[in-house]
Design a protein around this motif. Structure first.
Motif, PDB file in Angstrom:
ATOM      1  N   ALA A 111       0.837  -1.208   0.000  1.00 24.84           N
ATOM      2  CA  ALA A 111       0.000   0.000   0.000  1.00 24.84           C
ATOM      3  C   ALA A 111       0.867   1.252   0.000  1.00 24.84           C
ATOM      4  O   ALA A 111       0.627   2.202  -0.755  1.00 24.84           O
ATOM      5  N   VAL A 326      -6.983   3.489  -2.556  1.00 28.13           N
ATOM      6  CA  VAL A 326      -6.206   2.454  -1.882  1.00 28.13           C
ATOM      7  C   VAL A 326      -6.969   1.941  -0.659  1.00 28.13           C
ATOM      8  O   VAL A 326      -7.020   0.738  -0.397  1.00 28.13           O
ATOM      9  N   LEU A 330      -7.854  -1.842   0.007  1.00 33.34           N
ATOM     10  CA  LEU A 330      -7.146  -2.400   1.151  1.00 33.34           C
ATOM     11  C   LEU A 330      -8.119  -2.959   2.181  1.00 33.34           C
ATOM     12  O   LEU A 330      -7.941  -4.069   2.691  1.00 33.34           O
TER      13      LEU A 330
END
Length: 338
Positions: A111, A326, A330
Motif C-alpha cells: 500500500a 487504496v 485495502l
C-alpha cells in the motif's frame, strides 16, 4: 469574515494554479487561463482583498501571489474539488495487492509503495496493535538454555516474536508441554480477553508459572510499549519539488520523517473514525510540510493509518483520491471480500 463566492473561486484558482506550476499567480494569468469574462482590474482587486485577509502573500511587489497556510486550510476544507482515479491507476492499486494478500505486513508495504508511486510523494503507514486482535497460533521454542522464542500469530497473520526467560532446568519436553497449554488457553481469544482472564487461568498454569508470567508480560508489552510500527516509501521524492532547494525546508522535512515516534504520533493523533485527515503545514510541528492520512481496518477493527507527507504545495486532490482508492481496496482485502 465570510468570503464571497467570487473570492472563493479566485482563491481556489490561485491554489490550483500554484500547486500545478510552483510559480506566483498573477491577475493576468488568471484572466487569460480561467476568467476570460472578468476584467483584469476586478481580479487584481479581489486578489488584493484576499491578501489583506491573510489568504495570499506577495513574494515581491512585481510578482504574483502565492497561497498562505490559511489559504490551504480553507482549500482542503471547502474549496477543493474531488477527483477520480483513472482506470490505469485503479488497476495499478489492484495489481499491488494481487499476491500475499493474506499477510497484513506485506499488504501494508504494498500500500505504501503504490501510494508513493501514484502521488510522487513520500508515503507512510503506521500499524496499530489492537486488543481485539485474536490469537490464532502461539508456540514456544527453545533458543538458549535459559531463553525461549515466543511466537504469536494473530488473525491478520501479523507474526510477533519475542525472546523470554525460562528456567535453565526446563527440558525440551516441558517446553513443548507449556506450549500446548498456552495454545489451549489462548488460541481463539482476543488479546484483551487474554489480559482480562490472566488471573483466572494462571492457576491452570501453576506448573509453569514463570513461563505464564513471561508470556503475559510479552503480550502486555506488545499492546502497550510496542504499539505502532512505521513503514515509509519514497523519502527522496521530496527533493523533486522546487521549494526543497531551500536547505532549511529539507532539514525540516528530514526532522519529521526520521523520527518515527514523532511521525507515528502525528499520524495517529486524528479523531477516531475519520476517513481523511489533512494537517496543513504549521500544525503539530510539521513546519513547511503537510500530512494527509486515512485509516484502515479489518473486520471493523482499526489497524492503523496510511498517508502522504509532502510540501504545502501538495496536490491535495490527487492525494485524497489515491488514499480513498487504496483504502477501499485495502479494506476489502483485510475484510476478505476479494
Amino acid at each position: 469574515m465570510k468570503l464571497s463566492e467570487r473570492k472563493k473561486k479566485i482563491l481556489r484558482l490561485v491554489v490550483d494554479d500554484y500547486i500545478a506550476s510552483a510559480q506566483p499567480v498573477s491577475s493576468k494569468s488568471l484572466t487569460e487561463k480561467y476568467l476570460t469574462d472578468v476584467s483584469s482590474a476586478t481580479v487584481r482587486s479581489e486578489l488584493a482583498g484576499l491578501e489583506e485577509l491573510g489568504f495570499l502573500t506577495q513574494p515581491h511587489t512585481s510578482s504574483g501571489r502565492v497561497p498562505s497556510i490559511e489559504a490551504y486550510k480553507l482549500y482542503v476544507t471547502e474549496l477543493m474539488d474531488k477527483s477520480k482515479l483513472s482506470v490505469k491507476e485503479v488497476h495499478a492499486i489492484k495489481d499491488a495487492f494481487k499476491s500475499q494478500a493474506d499477510n497484513l505486513e506485506k499488504v501494508v508495504q504494498n500500500a505504501v509503495k503504490v501510494i508513493s508511486d501514484l502521488t510522487d510523494y513520500t508515503s507512510v503507514a503506521v500499524t496499530s496493535h489492537s486488543e481485539q486482535e485474536k490469537i490464532v497460533k502461539i508456540d514456544l521454542f527453545r533458543y538458549k538454555t535459559d531463553q525461549a522464542l515466543l511466537l504469536i500469530v494473530t488473525e491478520n497473520t501479523l507474526i510477533r516474536d519475542k525472546f523470554i526467560e525460562i528456567p535453565e532446568s526446563m527440558t525440551d519436553g516441558q517446553i513443548a508441554d507449556a506450549s500446548r497449554m498456552l495454545s489451549d488457553l489462548f488460541v481463539g481469544k482476543a488479546f484483551g480477553e487474554v489480559i482480562r482472564l490472566s488471573s483466572v487461568v494462571a492457576d491452570e498454569f501453576s506448573a509453569y508459572r514463570d513461563i505464564f508470567d513471561s508470556v503475559m508480560n510479552a503480550i502486555e508489552d506488545y499492546l502497550i510499549n510496542d504499539k505502532t510500527s512505521v513503514v515509509m516509501e519514497g523519502e527522496s521524492k521530496i527533493l523533486k519539488h522546487p521549494e526543497y532547494t531551500d536547505v532549511e525546508k529539507v532539514k525540516n522535512f528530514l526532522s519529521v520523517v526520521t523520527s518515527k515516534d514523532r511521525l507515528a504520533e502525528l499520524m495517529t493523533g486524528g479523531e477516531e473514525g475519520i476517513e481523511i485527515n489533512i494537517k496543513v503545514g504549521g500544525e503539530d510541528e510539521l513546519g513547511d510540510c503537510s500530512l494527509v492520512t486515512a485509516t484502515y481496518s479489518a473486520s471493523g477493527v482499526k489497524i492503523g493509518s496510511y498517508g502522504v507527507i509532502g510540501p504545502l504545495r501538495m496536490d491535495y486532490q490527487k492525494v485524497v483520491s489515491v488514499l480513498e482508492g487504496v483504502g477501499k481496496i485495502l479494506e476489502d482485502i483485510l475484510n476478505n471480500k476479494n
